[in-house]
Design a protein around this motif. Sequence first.
Motif, PDB file in Angstrom:
ATOM      1  N   PRO A 137       0.826  -1.227   0.000  1.00 15.87           N
ATOM      2  CA  PRO A 137       0.000   0.000   0.000  1.00 15.87           C
ATOM      3  C   PRO A 137       0.854   1.268   0.000  1.00 15.87           C
ATOM      4  CG  PRO A 137      -0.874  -1.590   1.567  1.00 15.87           C
ATOM      5  CD  PRO A 137       0.449  -2.128   1.106  1.00 15.87           C
ATOM      6  N   VAL A 138       2.003   1.200   0.654  1.00 13.56           N
ATOM      7  CA  VAL A 138       2.877   2.375   0.708  1.00 13.56           C
ATOM      8  C   VAL A 138       3.414   2.706  -0.687  1.00 13.56           C
ATOM      9  CG1 VAL A 138       5.071   3.241   1.608  1.00 13.56           C
ATOM     10  CG2 VAL A 138       3.487   2.024   3.119  1.00 13.56           C
ATOM     11  N   ALA A 141       0.617   4.115  -2.824  1.00 11.12           N
ATOM     12  CA  ALA A 141       0.171   5.438  -2.372  1.00 11.12           C
ATOM     13  C   ALA A 141       1.068   6.525  -2.958  1.00 11.12           C
ATOM     14  CB  ALA A 141       0.194   5.502  -0.851  1.00 11.12           C
ATOM     15  N   MET A 142       2.372   6.249  -3.003  1.00 16.69           N
ATOM     16  CA  MET A 142       3.304   7.226  -3.566  1.00 16.69           C
ATOM     17  C   MET A 142       3.018   7.447  -5.051  1.00 16.69           C
ATOM     18  SD  MET A 142       5.460   7.621  -0.820  1.00 16.69           S
ATOM     19  CE  MET A 142       7.095   8.152  -1.275  1.00 16.69           C
ATOM     20  N   GLN A 145      -0.172   9.498  -5.410  1.00 18.65           N
ATOM     21  CA  GLN A 145       0.114  10.915  -5.149  1.00 18.65           C
ATOM     22  C   GLN A 145       0.704  11.574  -6.400  1.00 18.65           C
ATOM     23  OE1 GLN A 145      -0.747  13.257  -2.577  1.00 18.65           O
ATOM     24  NE2 GLN A 145       0.483  12.093  -1.152  1.00 18.65           N
ATOM     25  N   VAL A 192      -4.755   4.821   4.912  1.00 18.98           N
ATOM     26  CA  VAL A 192      -3.644   3.883   5.110  1.00 18.98           C
ATOM     27  C   VAL A 192      -2.326   4.611   4.882  1.00 18.98           C
ATOM     28  CG1 VAL A 192      -2.525   1.794   4.234  1.00 18.98           C
ATOM     29  CG2 VAL A 192      -5.013   1.878   4.474  1.00 18.98           C
ATOM     30  N   ALA A 193      -2.227   5.229   3.733  1.00 19.50           N
ATOM     31  CA  ALA A 193      -1.070   6.048   3.367  1.00 19.50           C
ATOM     32  C   ALA A 193      -1.614   7.041   2.349  1.00 19.50           C
ATOM     33  CB  ALA A 193       0.039   5.196   2.757  1.00 19.50           C
ATOM     34  N   THR A 194      -1.510   8.314   2.646  1.00 21.22           N
ATOM     35  CA  THR A 194      -2.172   9.307   1.786  1.00 21.22           C
ATOM     36  C   THR A 194      -1.709   9.162   0.334  1.00 21.22           C
ATOM     37  OG1 THR A 194      -0.438  10.927   2.277  1.00 21.22           O
ATOM     38  CG2 THR A 194      -2.443  11.006   3.639  1.00 21.22           C
ATOM     39  N   PRO A 195      -2.602   9.248  -0.638  1.00 17.39           N
ATOM     40  CA  PRO A 195      -4.040   9.520  -0.544  1.00 17.39           C
ATOM     41  C   PRO A 195      -4.923   8.264  -0.495  1.00 17.39           C
ATOM     42  CG  PRO A 195      -3.368   9.618  -2.828  1.00 17.39           C
ATOM     43  CD  PRO A 195      -2.150   9.199  -2.033  1.00 17.39           C
TER      44      PRO A 195
ATOM     45  N   THR B  67       7.749  12.439  -5.007  1.00 15.58           N
ATOM     46  CA  THR B  67       6.416  12.101  -4.512  1.00 15.58           C
ATOM     47  C   THR B  67       6.541  11.830  -3.021  1.00 15.58           C
ATOM     48  OG1 THR B  67       4.423  10.746  -4.831  1.00 15.58           O
ATOM     49  CG2 THR B  67       6.547   9.636  -5.069  1.00 15.58           C
ATOM     50  N   PHE B  68       5.412  11.721  -2.350  1.00  9.64           N
ATOM     51  CA  PHE B  68       5.437  11.553  -0.894  1.00  9.64           C
ATOM     52  C   PHE B  68       4.144  10.884  -0.437  1.00  9.64           C
ATOM     53  CE2 PHE B  68       2.222  14.603   0.477  1.00  9.64           C
ATOM     54  CZ  PHE B  68       2.055  15.351  -0.677  1.00  9.64           C
ATOM     55  N   SER B  69       4.153  10.403   0.797  1.00  6.66           N
ATOM     56  CA  SER B  69       2.923   9.878   1.400  1.00  6.66           C
ATOM     57  C   SER B  69       3.061   9.912   2.912  1.00  6.66           C
ATOM     58  CB  SER B  69       2.674   8.433   0.941  1.00  6.66           C
ATOM     59  OG  SER B  69       1.501   7.919   1.549  1.00  6.66           O
ATOM     60  N   LYS B  70       1.991  10.300   3.552  1.00  3.37           N
ATOM     61  CA  LYS B  70       1.952  10.206   5.009  1.00  3.37           C
ATOM     62  C   LYS B  70       1.412   8.821   5.351  1.00  3.37           C
ATOM     63  CE  LYS B  70      -0.125  12.654   8.929  1.00  3.37           C
ATOM     64  NZ  LYS B  70      -0.995  13.816   9.232  1.00  3.37           N
ATOM     65  N   VAL B  71       2.271   8.005   5.946  1.00  9.41           N
ATOM     66  CA  VAL B  71       1.920   6.613   6.232  1.00  9.41           C
ATOM     67  C   VAL B  71       1.230   6.557   7.597  1.00  9.41           C
ATOM     68  CG1 VAL B  71       2.815   4.270   6.544  1.00  9.41           C
ATOM     69  CG2 VAL B  71       3.872   5.794   4.871  1.00  9.41           C
ATOM     70  N   GLU B  72       0.033   6.001   7.636  1.00  8.15           N
ATOM     71  CA  GLU B  72      -0.751   6.027   8.869  1.00  8.15           C
ATOM     72  C   GLU B  72      -0.982   4.645   9.464  1.00  8.15           C
ATOM     73  OE1 GLU B  72      -3.947   8.762   8.873  1.00  8.15           O
ATOM     74  OE2 GLU B  72      -2.812  10.281   7.754  1.00  8.15           O
ATOM     75  N   ARG B  73      -0.372   3.623   8.859  1.00  7.61           N
ATOM     76  CA  ARG B  73      -0.458   2.263   9.390  1.00  7.61           C
ATOM     77  C   ARG B  73       0.950   1.717   9.564  1.00  7.61           C
ATOM     78  NH1 ARG B  73      -5.363  -1.200   8.426  1.00  7.61           N
ATOM     79  NH2 ARG B  73      -6.980   0.308   8.894  1.00  7.61           N
ATOM     80  N   PHE B  75       3.469  -1.161   8.919  1.00  5.72           N
ATOM     81  CA  PHE B  75       3.658  -2.343   8.087  1.00  5.72           C
ATOM     82  C   PHE B  75       4.906  -3.121   8.486  1.00  5.72           C
ATOM     83  CE2 PHE B  75       1.011   0.399   5.436  1.00  5.72           C
ATOM     84  CZ  PHE B  75       0.037  -0.495   5.040  1.00  5.72           C
ATOM     85  N   LEU B  86       6.863   9.654   4.264  1.00 10.55           N
ATOM     86  CA  LEU B  86       7.870   9.148   3.332  1.00 10.55           C
ATOM     87  C   LEU B  86       7.992  10.089   2.146  1.00 10.55           C
ATOM     88  CD1 LEU B  86       7.042   5.340   3.083  1.00 10.55           C
ATOM     89  CD2 LEU B  86       9.125   6.365   4.000  1.00 10.55           C
ATOM     90  N   ILE B 113       4.855  17.841  -3.838  1.00  9.86           N
ATOM     91  CA  ILE B 113       5.722  17.417  -4.932  1.00  9.86           C
ATOM     92  C   ILE B 113       6.438  18.661  -5.456  1.00  9.86           C
ATOM     93  CG2 ILE B 113       5.696  16.570  -7.325  1.00  9.86           C
ATOM     94  CD1 ILE B 113       3.475  14.591  -6.377  1.00  9.86           C
TER      95      ILE B 113
END
Lengths: 379, 136
Positions: A137-138, A141-142, A145, A192-195, B67-73, B75, B86, B113
């Motif tokens: 999922p990570v 997700a990237m 985005q 889980v990991a935006t978006p 690119t980026f993501s806010k990881v909320e779980r 793993f 990330l 971004i």
Amino acid sequence: MASVAIVGVGESEWGRSVDRPLDELILDACRLAIADAGLQGHDIDGFVPCTPHPAADELAASLGAKRSFTVKPGLEAGAGTVGAALLAEMMIEKGLAKNVLVYFGYKGSKPGGPYSYHAEDPVKAAFEMPFGWYGQPVYFAMWAQRYCHDYNVDPATFADIALSARAWAQLTPGAQKAKPLTRDGYFEAPMVATPMRTLDCCLISDGGAAYVISSVEQARDLAKAPVLVGGVGVGSTEMTMGSIFSQNRPDPLRFGALESSAMAYAKAGISAKDVDFAQIYDCFSISMVLQLEEMGFAERGAGAAFCSLDRIGPGGSFPINTNGGHLCYSYLPGMNHVVEAVRQVRGERGDAQVSRKSVCAIGGLGGNDHATLVLTEDR
Amino acid sequence: MSVPNFPPPRDIDLTNPFWEATDQGELRLPACSVCGAFQWYPVPGFACHPEATRHWREVAHTGTVFTFSKVERAFLPFGSEPPYTLILVALDDVDNARLVTVLVGDDQDSVAIGSRVELSPTVFETHTLPTFRLSA
Ligand SMILES: [Zn+2]
């Protein structure tokens, strides 16, 4: 002209966690697929395993097959199970086998889940895991985005994919996630990991699935109407499995689906416009969108908007993942899509039956591999 | 916000020079010893120069968020306490390589971004993670 057809499909019992050995589940699926074809175990003379266990010789002995000639795909996950049809076709066209059994099984409930597979890759273990860049999922997700940024897409657009999968699942016996879902319900699901939210991510499943491929001539004498293998294509990019999710490519949002679909359509003598409905590997909503663009169903960047509930959902003009797919039905990578496509082309799907069912395209993704399989009615 | 603490493997020749460099406050990526082209991630051989060996070249400590993501779980099996952010960084003056890393700093929710970032390491007992922060 198609030379082979899918003549039987089978699925074992499945669910979030099934407390039976995987080999047993796979054997159940194989028996069901063989019976569905109107064949018997001793008719199977070729094997395409898409899983390390059980080995084909043990499976052959369990089924009463007289030989265990085996060809294994090097393709991964959904690309492996969908692309396996190409190997079966080659085996039959070369006269190496008459009835080929393709089988797969998976225990998503195993310790470490679907993520642990990636921990075994040395570069991912060294350059990704220490940063917490881990879990499919990570990665996706990237990409989601970046996709939203490059094509000015509102992430809310992805809601329709989850809603459509849920609507199809409600029409499908055994689907793992079949409770009604509202649009508000999608946005209430945890991030889980935006978006990407939980409902953008596939299920975790235990189960087995199988299909049988025979020559078209033989298929016409079997139990059910043959579902012709119009064409199979395979593709990959210049990246490695370890680097595919993070590294540079001329176009970072590209899979091998452009290549695999072109190959499959050319073999089938069709273009994307001739496809009536599709089953596309939906490990995540974004991965389905990226593939359907490469497979020619929407322009680049327009795939998310293309996936409106009224187009891809029940009653829509271009149905996709008509059993609820990996988001809501089951996660046996690619296999659930092949089985569903066969049932639809045969006209066996009751309330979920699509109206135009002549040509189905199946997209199977597996990291850096992609396979496209075109199935058609026998006309 | 947190930074995952998940020690890298230190016994693998193919990958450990990266972590030896970060322990020294440096950032090094593998490159062809003949022409200097980066090869990220490393694979056993060099297509450009088959006779080449792997040379770990120092790279810029600045770059742009690809690119980026806010990881909320969580793993990872251990060591992470979501949320964390990330980022995938296109390092300045490095072709064909992007660095996976974690964004640190109180202002990280403003990441986008194209944001400019710079090295801001996070030191753990077992290793130094080459984390980045938004540039002023
Ligand atoms: Zn070179």
